[in-house]
Write a protein that holds these residues in place. Sequence first.
Motif, PDB file in Angstrom:
ATOM      1  N   HIS A 115       7.984   7.234  -1.180  1.00  0.00           N
ATOM      2  CA  HIS A 115       7.731   6.888  -1.982  1.00  0.00           C
ATOM      3  C   HIS A 115       6.987   8.775  -2.470  1.00  0.00           C
ATOM      4  O   HIS A 115       6.560   9.136  -2.190  1.00  0.00           O
ATOM      5  CB  HIS A 115       7.021   6.295  -2.891  1.00  0.00           C
ATOM      6  N   GLY A 116       8.366   9.015  -2.214  1.00  0.00           N
ATOM      7  CA  GLY A 116       7.808  10.980  -2.394  1.00  0.00           C
ATOM      8  C   GLY A 116       7.878  11.791  -0.954  1.00  0.00           C
ATOM      9  O   GLY A 116       8.722  11.144  -0.446  1.00  0.00           O
ATOM     10  N   ASP A 117       6.617  12.192  -1.143  1.00  0.00           N
ATOM     11  CA  ASP A 117       6.300  12.042  -0.335  1.00  0.00           C
ATOM     12  C   ASP A 117       4.904  11.262   0.919  1.00  0.00           C
ATOM     13  O   ASP A 117       3.661  12.061   1.672  1.00  0.00           O
ATOM     14  CB  ASP A 117       5.366  13.597  -0.212  1.00  0.00           C
ATOM     15  N   ALA A 118       4.538  10.341   0.730  1.00  0.00           N
ATOM     16  CA  ALA A 118       4.023   9.341   1.111  1.00  0.00           C
ATOM     17  C   ALA A 118       4.563   7.658   0.891  1.00  0.00           C
ATOM     18  O   ALA A 118       6.098   7.953   0.996  1.00  0.00           O
ATOM     19  CB  ALA A 118       3.510   8.336  -0.246  1.00  0.00           C
ATOM     20  N   TYR A 119       4.007   7.300   2.790  1.00  0.00           N
ATOM     21  CA  TYR A 119       5.088   6.273   2.455  1.00  0.00           C
ATOM     22  C   TYR A 119       4.443   5.396   1.958  1.00  0.00           C
ATOM     23  O   TYR A 119       3.488   4.566   1.586  1.00  0.00           O
ATOM     24  CB  TYR A 119       4.854   6.087   3.879  1.00  0.00           C
ATOM     25  N   GLY A 120       5.610   3.946   1.654  1.00  0.00           N
ATOM     26  CA  GLY A 120       5.143   2.351   0.968  1.00  0.00           C
ATOM     27  C   GLY A 120       4.780   2.132   2.309  1.00  0.00           C
ATOM     28  O   GLY A 120       6.354   1.790   2.808  1.00  0.00           O
ATOM     29  N   ILE A 121       4.067   0.990   2.675  1.00  0.00           N
ATOM     30  CA  ILE A 121       3.566   0.336   2.985  1.00  0.00           C
ATOM     31  C   ILE A 121       3.463  -1.010   2.991  1.00  0.00           C
ATOM     32  O   ILE A 121       2.980  -2.006   2.401  1.00  0.00           O
ATOM     33  CB  ILE A 121       2.417   0.148   4.308  1.00  0.00           C
ATOM     34  N   THR A 177       0.691  -1.384  -0.026  1.00  0.00           N
ATOM     35  CA  THR A 177      -0.165   0.371   0.048  1.00  0.00           C
ATOM     36  C   THR A 177       1.330   1.569   0.039  1.00  0.00           C
ATOM     37  O   THR A 177       2.252   1.542  -0.201  1.00  0.00           O
ATOM     38  CB  THR A 177      -1.243  -0.098   1.393  1.00  0.00           C
ATOM     39  N   VAL A 178       0.246   2.372  -0.172  1.00  0.00           N
ATOM     40  CA  VAL A 178       0.957   3.331  -0.569  1.00  0.00           C
ATOM     41  C   VAL A 178      -0.046   5.106   0.331  1.00  0.00           C
ATOM     42  O   VAL A 178      -1.264   4.972  -0.182  1.00  0.00           O
ATOM     43  CB  VAL A 178       0.766   4.533  -1.509  1.00  0.00           C
ATOM     44  N   THR A 179       0.281   5.002   1.346  1.00  0.00           N
ATOM     45  CA  THR A 179       0.181   6.772   2.060  1.00  0.00           C
ATOM     46  C   THR A 179      -0.567   7.259   0.859  1.00  0.00           C
ATOM     47  O   THR A 179      -0.287   8.244   0.253  1.00  0.00           O
ATOM     48  CB  THR A 179      -0.003   7.043   2.937  1.00  0.00           C
ATOM     49  N   GLU A 180      -1.990   8.379   1.647  1.00  0.00           N
ATOM     50  CA  GLU A 180      -1.687  10.205   0.465  1.00  0.00           C
ATOM     51  C   GLU A 180      -0.772  10.393   1.060  1.00  0.00           C
ATOM     52  O   GLU A 180       0.123  10.535   2.242  1.00  0.00           O
ATOM     53  CB  GLU A 180      -2.845  10.311   1.914  1.00  0.00           C
ATOM     54  N   PRO A 181      -0.192  11.856   0.543  1.00  0.00           N
ATOM     55  CA  PRO A 181       0.683  12.811   0.858  1.00  0.00           C
ATOM     56  C   PRO A 181       0.684  13.643   2.584  1.00  0.00           C
ATOM     57  O   PRO A 181      -0.319  12.686   3.252  1.00  0.00           O
ATOM     58  CB  PRO A 181       0.524  14.293  -0.124  1.00  0.00           C
ATOM     59  N   LEU A 182       1.787  12.778   3.121  1.00  0.00           N
ATOM     60  CA  LEU A 182       2.482  13.047   4.442  1.00  0.00           C
ATOM     61  C   LEU A 182       2.745  14.379   4.273  1.00  0.00           C
ATOM     62  O   LEU A 182       3.869  14.498   3.582  1.00  0.00           O
ATOM     63  CB  LEU A 182       2.520  12.474   5.164  1.00  0.00           C
ATOM     64  N   GLY A 183       2.544  15.744   5.343  1.00  0.00           N
ATOM     65  CA  GLY A 183       2.656  16.808   5.442  1.00  0.00           C
ATOM     66  C   GLY A 183       4.179  16.530   5.816  1.00  0.00           C
ATOM     67  O   GLY A 183       4.750  17.191   4.965  1.00  0.00           O
ATOM     68  N   GLU A 184       4.477  16.040   6.812  1.00  0.00           N
ATOM     69  CA  GLU A 184       5.714  15.685   7.797  1.00  0.00           C
ATOM     70  C   GLU A 184       6.868  14.633   6.058  1.00  0.00           C
ATOM     71  O   GLU A 184       8.559  15.297   6.276  1.00  0.00           O
ATOM     72  CB  GLU A 184       6.063  14.762   8.007  1.00  0.00           C
TER      73      GLU A 184
END
Length: 857
Positions: A292-298, A236-243
């Motif tokens: 993945h850039g400003d997202a995290y892959g899990i 899975t890959v999250t939505e963009p994360l501000g951090e």
Amino acid sequence: MNPTDNLPTEAGTVIVGAGIVGCNLAYQLTQLGRDDVVVVDQGPMPTTGGSSTHAPGIMFQTAEEKILTKFADYSRRLYSDLEGADGRQAYNEVGGIEVARSEERMDFLERRVENGLAWGIEDPQILSPEEVSERLPLVDEDEILGGYYSPTDGQVSGVVACDALAREAMERGAQFVPHTRIEDVEFEDGAVQAVATEKGTIDCDEVVVATNIWARQLGEELDVHLPVTPVEHQYTVTEPLGELADSAVDITDHPLFENYRNVSGEKAKRLLVGPDRPILRDQDNAMYYRTHGDAYGIGSYNHEPIVPDPEGLGGNDSDGEQGSVHEFTEYHMENATHPDRPDKAPRRASDELLPVTAGKELEHKYNGMFSETPNGLPVMGPVEGYDGLWTAAGIWVTHAGGAGKALAEWMERGVPRLDDRPIDLAHADVNRFDAHEGSWDFARDIGGEEYRIVYNIMHPKWVWTDKQRDIRRTPMYHSHKELDAELWAEAGWEEPQWFESNADLLAKYGDRIPDREGWEAKYWSPIEGAEALNVRENVGLHDMTSFNKMEVVGSDAGEFVQQLCTNDMDLNVGDVRYTLMCNEGGGVRADITVTRISEDRYLLLTTGREVGNNHVAWVRERAPEGIIVNDVTSSLAAMVCTGPNARKVLSKIADVDLSDEAFPFFTSQQFYVKNVPVTALRVSYAGELGWELYTPSEYGERLWEHVLEAGEEFDIRPYGNGALDILRIEKGFRLWGEDLHTEHNPYEAGLGWAVDLDTDFIGKEAVEAAAKGDNIDHKVACLTLDDEEAVVLADRPVMDGDEPIGYVHSAEYGYTVGACVVYTYLPPEYAEPGTDVEILYEGERYDATVREEPLLD
């Protein structure tokens, strides 16, 4: 990458599958000078739609298995030299961190360091929780006890790497043909003639099956039963994360983006972006992570095994249909379904470790497939009985570069090599499997079990406990059960490791058996030591039916046996001789005992366990016309009666004279033990007075009973594999696959005495060079630990200060010697008796001394 739509009509080698394995192999073969390589795939290129397309590409190099670590290390260096389509280095060397959430896992990570040092990984180290969060600020350091850090770990996009490898291969003459399904491989007299595709036929000399999750399907069509099992895991890959806002990347201008999106959809915007910080693995919860850039892959292996039927797998099409991806099963992310992790759902485990992901939407999610095999290792090499048919399956992106190099060397030069050195692939050889492993019933269950344990902490002596047990029974099986044997599975055989019925021997020998605790105490019983001492001082009986046995039959059998063997094989009927078989590079392919049974019949006895079938296949492959090679492993029951009282026991029931004069060492005779016909060899792997007894399987149980009954007055005891390993290592007898294999030539292994250079044999030129001392950079060394109570296990580094100089190949406590005996290979200057070294084991350093061998004579 510029593949062609025009199918060539002929080729030297056809590689079926243009994923990371096929592209690596084409790259390596063309680098070795071949320009007649054709690669075909059912999907588009380079995004074929297989595992290489959906894989996140994280590369943790260190593994318990040496060949996987060596493959990964080579892959990392290869990918670092590749230029992606965007002009940048294909490999992202960001480092890798594996964290521990339990004390047991911290111990495991300490072993990781030791494995890394043993296998040559650069600067493996343990991190504190604070040091982990310095490198990965989003990790909650309160959730972890520490981490293992490998600075050269990283990530490579399978698609980027495939494109780069294929472009270079094509520059050297290879052709890549997409959108082409294979229909059949055509043979004549057992040799590859052509590959039939939906677009036409390619005449060729060799075919390589590099289709990963589809390997079983193609194998079944060719009547080759490959235990390669497709399994699903979640990514899975999250939505963009501000951090992570500062790491945002627009990848849509990448040269491969449109191609990738056509197969993978909008998730290509994430999958094509490399990480900018260390990759992360939480094995306690079977999870892994990368940015993945400003997202995290899990990624999650933290769910019950999902094993699709290979017959139901779809294909890969240019319209976006991706056969290696199934619909995401939300249930497996939100609920605890893993059999060994029933208390915490994957999503909860992820949110604890990376609180920044809590409550965030998972924008892209899918179940991606890869393949498992019965021992978790690749399926590689030439298929027995099919001249020109090769396999390369069960290989991850992490290992594909090294596997491709080793296989290309094997195909081109006859010997697997890596970094200009031989690498032993016995445990990855396609011919290692037994007949039952080809069934889907077995492959499904064990593939699922391999998935289940992929991130578990597994002891090196662990054996299957529930699934697919009790398949192969020696004739003595029921006797073993009656004597309360601890049965372990070896190549499907149920084999005794020790006998609980021998527990009373501890009253006699217990004071000579040091207590154990910790890792080395698992899967061990002091009864093993008592059984070994009883053999040394009295007499024991061991079931060795599972050791591989071959008959070589024919009027020219003697000439063929000589060609196979390094020793002088001019034997009289009844002679027995220890010898070696070497491969074309001079590496020891097997150590065997050869008996001339009659004028045109020879019995070859060699290693059992997982690697024994490789030897049978190797001999058959080289047999000339008119020579028959029969695998008689199952048709002959085998046992050895050994120890100082062995002659007294057998003389009561044998109808021959067993004296030294009448029955000398290393001879064979055929006689009766009471009413059972026996072929007896006066040899013993235990190194004591003894006879190996062979009889047709239907007589085996009765022969076993005869010997035990005759030995009652001498208190004969059966003994298991645990005692046998103790006995053989004390005597300096090698165990092929552990302290002897194709990475060693006879002189490095201390077995030059089993070579007669006045004879002709396979690999002689290389063995002659070794005899002169050419290219000898390591030699066998027998060590004992200075601490007489201590025990170490295999695969740990041998150290000179902070410098690894070798690793433990095999180790057992020698109860007659009174110390732990270790076999290793060291630089020649360290292999001299009297040299002091250290062994790093479970975070401690153990002093050890090189000894003259054998320790017992």
